[in-house]
Design a protein around this motif. Structure first.
Motif, PDB file in Angstrom:
ATOM      1  N   VAL A 113       0.848  -1.189   0.000  1.00  0.00           N
ATOM      2  CA  VAL A 113       0.000   0.000   0.000  1.00  0.00           C
ATOM      3  C   VAL A 113       0.887   1.243   0.000  1.00  0.00           C
ATOM      4  O   VAL A 113       1.730   1.402   0.895  1.00  0.00           O
ATOM      5  CB  VAL A 113      -0.946  -0.001   1.216  1.00  0.00           C
ATOM      6  N   LYS A 114       0.662   2.105  -0.990  1.00  0.00           N
ATOM      7  CA  LYS A 114       1.471   3.326  -1.090  1.00  0.00           C
ATOM      8  C   LYS A 114       0.563   4.539  -1.250  1.00  0.00           C
ATOM      9  O   LYS A 114      -0.426   4.498  -1.984  1.00  0.00           O
ATOM     10  CB  LYS A 114       2.423   3.239  -2.282  1.00  0.00           C
TER      11      LYS A 114
ATOM     12  N   ASN B  75      -2.103  12.148  -1.884  1.00  0.00           N
ATOM     13  CA  ASN B  75      -1.559  11.397  -0.742  1.00  0.00           C
ATOM     14  C   ASN B  75      -2.606  10.452  -0.156  1.00  0.00           C
ATOM     15  O   ASN B  75      -2.930  10.500   1.031  1.00  0.00           O
ATOM     16  CB  ASN B  75      -1.054  12.376   0.328  1.00  0.00           C
ATOM     17  N   THR B  76      -3.142   9.584  -0.994  1.00  0.00           N
ATOM     18  CA  THR B  76      -4.262   8.721  -0.607  1.00  0.00           C
ATOM     19  C   THR B  76      -3.866   7.262  -0.737  1.00  0.00           C
ATOM     20  O   THR B  76      -3.152   6.867  -1.659  1.00  0.00           O
ATOM     21  CB  THR B  76      -5.477   9.004  -1.508  1.00  0.00           C
ATOM     22  N   LEU B  77      -4.351   6.439   0.218  1.00  0.00           N
ATOM     23  CA  LEU B  77      -4.112   5.002   0.194  1.00  0.00           C
ATOM     24  C   LEU B  77      -5.293   4.301  -0.473  1.00  0.00           C
ATOM     25  O   LEU B  77      -6.446   4.691  -0.284  1.00  0.00           O
ATOM     26  CB  LEU B  77      -3.936   4.455   1.610  1.00  0.00           C
ATOM     27  N   ALA B  78      -5.000   3.244  -1.230  1.00  0.00           N
ATOM     28  CA  ALA B  78      -6.054   2.457  -1.864  1.00  0.00           C
ATOM     29  C   ALA B  78      -5.571   1.028  -2.021  1.00  0.00           C
ATOM     30  O   ALA B  78      -4.359   0.770  -2.120  1.00  0.00           O
ATOM     31  CB  ALA B  78      -6.440   3.040  -3.216  1.00  0.00           C
ATOM     32  N   ILE B  79      -6.518   0.086  -2.024  1.00  0.00           N
ATOM     33  CA  ILE B  79      -6.187  -1.323  -2.170  1.00  0.00           C
ATOM     34  C   ILE B  79      -7.105  -1.953  -3.218  1.00  0.00           C
ATOM     35  O   ILE B  79      -8.213  -1.463  -3.449  1.00  0.00           O
ATOM     36  CB  ILE B  79      -6.336  -2.090  -0.835  1.00  0.00           C
TER      37      ILE B  79
ATOM     38  N   VAL C 232      -8.590  -6.385   6.116  1.00  0.00           N
ATOM     39  CA  VAL C 232      -7.574  -6.995   5.267  1.00  0.00           C
ATOM     40  C   VAL C 232      -6.652  -7.845   6.128  1.00  0.00           C
ATOM     41  O   VAL C 232      -6.548  -7.667   7.347  1.00  0.00           O
ATOM     42  CB  VAL C 232      -6.744  -5.924   4.527  1.00  0.00           C
ATOM     43  N   HIS C 233      -5.979  -8.800   5.459  1.00  0.00           N
ATOM     44  CA  HIS C 233      -4.914  -9.575   6.107  1.00  0.00           C
ATOM     45  C   HIS C 233      -3.599  -8.882   5.792  1.00  0.00           C
ATOM     46  O   HIS C 233      -3.281  -8.639   4.630  1.00  0.00           O
ATOM     47  CB  HIS C 233      -4.904 -11.007   5.584  1.00  0.00           C
ATOM     48  N   THR C 234      -2.839  -8.548   6.835  1.00  0.00           N
ATOM     49  CA  THR C 234      -1.543  -7.892   6.655  1.00  0.00           C
ATOM     50  C   THR C 234      -0.451  -8.819   7.164  1.00  0.00           C
ATOM     51  O   THR C 234      -0.701  -9.840   7.802  1.00  0.00           O
ATOM     52  CB  THR C 234      -1.484  -6.559   7.412  1.00  0.00           C
ATOM     53  N   ARG C 235       0.778  -8.435   6.886  1.00  0.00           N
ATOM     54  CA  ARG C 235       1.908  -9.223   7.399  1.00  0.00           C
ATOM     55  C   ARG C 235       2.017  -9.091   8.907  1.00  0.00           C
ATOM     56  O   ARG C 235       2.602  -9.950   9.569  1.00  0.00           O
ATOM     57  CB  ARG C 235       3.204  -8.759   6.734  1.00  0.00           C
ATOM     58  N   ASP C 236       1.424  -8.020   9.450  1.00  0.00           N
ATOM     59  CA  ASP C 236       1.553  -7.786  10.891  1.00  0.00           C
ATOM     60  C   ASP C 236       0.403  -8.380  11.688  1.00  0.00           C
ATOM     61  O   ASP C 236       0.504  -8.536  12.900  1.00  0.00           O
ATOM     62  CB  ASP C 236       1.616  -6.273  11.166  1.00  0.00           C
ATOM     63  N   SER C 237      -0.729  -8.688  11.042  1.00  0.00           N
ATOM     64  CA  SER C 237      -1.886  -9.188  11.795  1.00  0.00           C
ATOM     65  C   SER C 237      -2.681 -10.149  10.923  1.00  0.00           C
ATOM     66  O   SER C 237      -2.652 -10.064   9.696  1.00  0.00           O
ATOM     67  CB  SER C 237      -2.773  -8.027  12.249  1.00  0.00           C
ATOM     68  N   ASP C 238      -3.382 -11.052  11.640  1.00  0.00           N
ATOM     69  CA  ASP C 238      -4.216 -12.012  10.921  1.00  0.00           C
ATOM     70  C   ASP C 238      -5.339 -11.305  10.171  1.00  0.00           C
ATOM     71  O   ASP C 238      -5.629 -11.624   9.027  1.00  0.00           O
ATOM     72  CB  ASP C 238      -4.785 -13.014  11.935  1.00  0.00           C
ATOM     73  N   TRP C 239      -5.984 -10.354  10.788  1.00  0.00           N
ATOM     74  CA  TRP C 239      -7.067  -9.588  10.133  1.00  0.00           C
ATOM     75  C   TRP C 239      -7.122  -8.208  10.762  1.00  0.00           C
ATOM     76  O   TRP C 239      -7.124  -8.074  12.001  1.00  0.00           O
ATOM     77  CB  TRP C 239      -8.408 -10.297  10.306  1.00  0.00           C
ATOM     78  N   GLN C 240      -7.136  -7.202   9.964  1.00  0.00           N
ATOM     79  CA  GLN C 240      -7.109  -5.818  10.441  1.00  0.00           C
ATOM     80  C   GLN C 240      -8.291  -5.056   9.863  1.00  0.00           C
ATOM     81  O   GLN C 240      -8.452  -4.976   8.649  1.00  0.00           O
ATOM     82  CB  GLN C 240      -5.801  -5.152  10.010  1.00  0.00           C
TER      83      GLN C 240
ATOM     84  N   GLY D 203      -7.156   2.682   9.020  1.00  0.00           N
ATOM     85  CA  GLY D 203      -6.810   1.294   9.294  1.00  0.00           C
ATOM     86  C   GLY D 203      -5.534   0.829   8.650  1.00  0.00           C
ATOM     87  O   GLY D 203      -5.019  -0.220   9.020  1.00  0.00           O
ATOM     88  N   LEU D 204      -4.972   1.567   7.707  1.00  0.00           N
ATOM     89  CA  LEU D 204      -3.715   1.177   7.075  1.00  0.00           C
ATOM     90  C   LEU D 204      -2.764   2.366   7.040  1.00  0.00           C
ATOM     91  O   LEU D 204      -3.188   3.524   7.098  1.00  0.00           O
ATOM     92  CB  LEU D 204      -3.959   0.688   5.639  1.00  0.00           C
ATOM     93  N   GLU D 205      -1.486   2.027   6.933  1.00  0.00           N
ATOM     94  CA  GLU D 205      -0.450   3.056   6.825  1.00  0.00           C
ATOM     95  C   GLU D 205       0.366   2.845   5.565  1.00  0.00           C
ATOM     96  O   GLU D 205       0.397   1.740   5.003  1.00  0.00           O
ATOM     97  CB  GLU D 205       0.480   2.996   8.043  1.00  0.00           C
ATOM     98  N   ASP D 206       0.984   3.909   5.142  1.00  0.00           N
ATOM     99  CA  ASP D 206       1.803   3.859   3.943  1.00  0.00           C
ATOM    100  C   ASP D 206       2.915   2.829   4.121  1.00  0.00           C
ATOM    101  O   ASP D 206       3.605   2.819   5.132  1.00  0.00           O
ATOM    102  CB  ASP D 206       2.397   5.248   3.677  1.00  0.00           C
ATOM    103  N   GLY D 207       3.054   1.929   3.139  1.00  0.00           N
ATOM    104  CA  GLY D 207       4.104   0.932   3.173  1.00  0.00           C
ATOM    105  C   GLY D 207       3.667  -0.417   3.668  1.00  0.00           C
ATOM    106  O   GLY D 207       4.416  -1.399   3.517  1.00  0.00           O
ATOM    107  N   GLN D 208       2.498  -0.550   4.273  1.00  0.00           N
ATOM    108  CA  GLN D 208       2.033  -1.855   4.732  1.00  0.00           C
ATOM    109  C   GLN D 208       1.709  -2.745   3.531  1.00  0.00           C
ATOM    110  O   GLN D 208       1.391  -2.263   2.435  1.00  0.00           O
ATOM    111  CB  GLN D 208       0.775  -1.707   5.595  1.00  0.00           C
TER     112      GLN D 208
END
Length: 386
Positions: free
Chosen positions: A29-30, A334-338, A352-360, A377-382
């Protein structure tokens, strides 16, 4: 959530976590400038569509006797449709017969008139000659003739002059009578000519010929059934549409709640599934001022949007094709999108499932093409799992 669903969901999570890292796809995510889009669907139409219906008739309804094939390409002058014209055809033949009779009567009258004029001229000339002869005889000195003989010559002169005057008056009166009769016959012919031409025009209106090249689209009846030969139609029904497929555009139905930000000039991405998922570019050309029901069988309200294509000949487009469009209505910095494929839901909430958590859990914003904007709920670079 009931127990069977919970167990199935847990098994699915276990399978996902058990997959090797090489089999999982992660999306980084950027934050970047992203377009805000509205998704809608529509049809390929033409900027130039000529519509043809049945002509007015005394019986109101008429029957189609010939009809062009659906989707056929026609040239100028080709037959599009023909309707039952038996009544008009009979009237044309009847008026044609009346007109021929009237013209024959006028020709016969003119021929007779010419003979009568010559005869009357001869009668006048003869009366004039007799009057001159009688005048010459009566001009002798009265003392040279007996009184009774002289009176006889004077009376013959008077009678001859009277006959000459009557012949002259008869000639003038006959001329006026003949002129009036000729005008009457000619007026009757003009009336029949007008009626005959109107009947011919009416008869011609029962045959519709293509005024220009294009694609022929057969119309439907009140129940939405395609018209065919022997279908009965009345004025107001479109029997054939002639579509100019060199001037294609899109007619898009945008849901009312998403149409507020749409205006002319906005860029549009067009996706044509029937043409192998072809993607084309276009521009919003017009936006309807009012909203309407999408159809009689739904309460969904939509607004019509016309989209012009940058290259109408691309993608092998044909009138009637279904398309989906993405209309750019704004841009956010400067917007995040998936991608939508990264979304999963728990209890109706997106996450979403991230590398840091099972479900966020996350909070979603507006659409951005095939992606959806994430407002919380998300940050740049996740990285999220697709």
């Amino acid at each position: 959530m009931n127990q069977p669903i919970k167990r199935a969901f847990a098994a699915l999570l276990l399978m996902l976590t058990a997959l090797p890292a090489s089999a999982q796809q992660w999306y980084s995510v950027k934050a970047q400038t992203r377009p805000i889009t509205v998704q809608a669907s529509g049809l390929v139409t033409s900027q130039s569509i000529l519509r043809f219906g049945p002509p007015p008739s005394k019986s109101w309804r008429t029957t189609i006797t010939q009809l062009v094939a659906e989707g056929r390409r026609v040239e100028a002058g080709d037959l599009l449709a023909r309707f039952d014209s038996s009544a008009s055809d009979d009237r044309v033949r009847d008026l044609e017969g009346q007109l021929a009779t009237a013209r024959s009567e006028l020709a016969s009258f003119l021929e007779t008139q010419a003979r009568d004029i010559e005869q009357e001229k001869l009668d006048v000339a003869e009366a004039q000659s007799e009057a001159k002869k009688a005048a010459q005889k009566a001009d002798q000195p009265a003392e040279l003739l007996a009184s009774l003989e002289y009176e006889k010559l004077v009376e013959e002169k008077r009678i001859a002059e009277l006959r000459y005057q009557q012949a002259t008056a008869r000639l003038q009166l006959s001329a006026r009578v003949r002129e009036a009769r000729q005008q009457e016959l000619e007026a009757d012919i003009r009336r029949l000519q007008i009626q005959y031409q109107a009947a011919k025009d009416e008869l011609a209106s029962f045959t519709i010929l293509a005024p220009q090249p294009g694609l022929a689209i057969v119309g439907t009846d009140r129940e939405g059934i395609k018209l065919d030969v022997n279908s009965s139609v009345n004025p107001g029904i479109v029997v054939v549409e002639l579509v100019d497929d060199t001037q294609l555009q899109l007619q898009v139905e945008v849901p009312e709640h998403a149409s507020a930000g749409i205006s002319t000039g906005q860029p549009v991405r067009v996706f044509v599934d029937a043409a192998g998922s072809t993607e084309l570019a276009g521009t919003v050309k017009g936006v309807a001022n009012i909203v309407r029901r999408q159809s009689r069988n739904t309460q969904t309200m939509v607004r019509d949007v016309i989209v012009s294509l940058d290259n109408p000949s691309a993608g092998d487009l044909r009138p009637g094709m279904s398309v989906s469009v993405s209309i750019e209505v704004d841009r956010l910095e400067n917007t995040l999108a998936i991608p939508q494929s990264a979304l999963t839901y728990r209890g109706g909430a997106p996450g979403v499932h991230t590398r840091d958590s099972d479900w966020q859990p996350i909070r979603l914003g507006r659409r951005s093409g095939d992606d959806v904007i994430v407002t919380e709920g998300l940050e740049d670079g996740q990285e999220v799992l697709l």
